[in-house]
Design a protein around this motif. Structure first.
Motif: not given
Length: 338
Positions: A275-283, A285-296, A305-313
């Motif tokens: 778990v080392a999330p990255v935000c792609g330029d498509n908006g 969020t990927y688990l890590n850079s490998c998953y981002a590159e695998a998605a092209g 990516c900046f967005s509304d967060c999920i309340d863990p409660n």
């Protein structure tokens, strides 16, 4: 390098051929780096055009290990050995020849479990036609770290029929040989027709480095030639490997190349579940850079990516959510798989 070049081309400078052996290669940058920042007499009527020129007044010193005047490292002849000599001399005249070439002599390759490794590795298990690939290039290991590093030159061999447009090298920011990136230089020259990538990395501050780890990435695209009969193996192998200290004394390296199978029109990435999330330029969020590159997605930034967060409660810990990968960011800063 254990070489003593003759005076066959004595007193005639060919800009960029620092060791005066008849061909401009990355080895010339190894020699130039040992004299980087040096001052001496100007060369009369100097030019960086590929033409023989009278050396002029001696710099009263020779390059380490060979009987060649330091004046030969002043490619542009302005009396100051600096970046212009790399750009306008070595790089601009790379692989040009004159006279009878005296081939460089390379040391024997190192041994596994004895010498420090130089490694090309890939996160890709299988690759498809047209795939974009980035292989990691690393030098040394925790068990066998590098000592007294000042220069490195090597070639990577590959099948040009399987690669579209050749290979290139992208250095890591803050690479361990010079975290500031201002006390080092590198030169990358690819011959896509013959399938040879030559890389040279040098220090220029007259201080050696110690350490190990990644240096950068070998980047390339596979051909999209659908007429190829699959599966095929793409092998990337080392040749003519030499690592030197500031006196041009060499230390053997154990080279480890990479292979991958081209088996289909899909590229299969063996990405770690780190778990080392990255935000792609498509908006997204990927688990890590490998998953981002695998998605092209090659352009991304660290973090979600900046967005509304999920309340863990509001999360039901007993819910059967499946394994679909669609990450969301919790308001507690934790990234969840969906």
């Amino acid at each position: 390098l254990g070489m003593t070049h003759s005076s066959l081309f004595s007193q005639m400078v060919w800009p960029g051929d620092i060791n005066n052996n008849g061909r401009v290669t990355g080895i010339d940058l190894l020699y130039l780096a040992t004299q980087f920042g040096s001052l001496g007499p100007d060369r009369p009527n100097a030019t960086t055009e590929w033409t023989p020129q009278e050396m002029g007044q001696s710099w009263n010193n020779t390059l380490p290990g060979i009987l060649i005047d330091v004046a030969y490292a002043d490619a542009n002849g302005n009396g100051y050995i600096f970046q212009d000599d790399i750009d306008d001399g070595i790089s601009a005249n790379f692989n040009k020849t004159h006279g009878t070439e005296i081939p460089d002599v390379f040391p024997p390759l190192g041994q596994e479990g004895v010498d420090s490794p130089i490694i090309v590795s890939s996160p890709v298990a299988e690759a498809g036609l047209g795939g974009h690939l980035e292989f990691e290039l690393s030098l040394g290991s925790e068990a066998f770290p590098i000592q007294n590093f000042y220069g490195l030159n090597f070639k990577l061999l590959y099948d040009p029929e399987l690669v579209d447009g050749g290979l290139t090298f992208e250095k890591n920011q803050g690479w361990w040989v010079d975290p500031t990136s201002v006390r080092s230089r590198y030169l990358v020259k690819d011959n896509p027709d013959e399938g040879i990538l030559e890389i040279t990395i040098v220090k220029v501050n007259h201080i050696t480095s110690e350490g190990y780890g990644p240096l950068g990435k070998i980047v390339f695209d596979l051909t999209d030639n659908n007429n190829l009969v699959l599966p095929l193996s793409l092998d990337i192998e080392f040749m003519d490997v030499i690592m030197t200290n500031g006196s041009m004394q060499h230390t053997p390296l154990y080279p480890v190349g990479a292979s991958l199978m081209i088996t289909s029109n899909q590229t299969t990435y063996a990405c770690p579940d780190v778990v080392a999330p990255v935000c792609g330029d498509n908006g997204i969020t990927y688990l890590n850079s490998c998953y981002a590159e695998a998605a092209g997605v090659d352009n991304y930034t660290e973090g979600v990516c900046f967005s509304d967060c999920i309340d863990p409660n509001l999360i039901n810990p007993y819910a059967d959510c499946g394994d679909e990968y669609n990450p969301v960011c919790g308001c507690n800063g934790v990234t969840y798989i969906n």
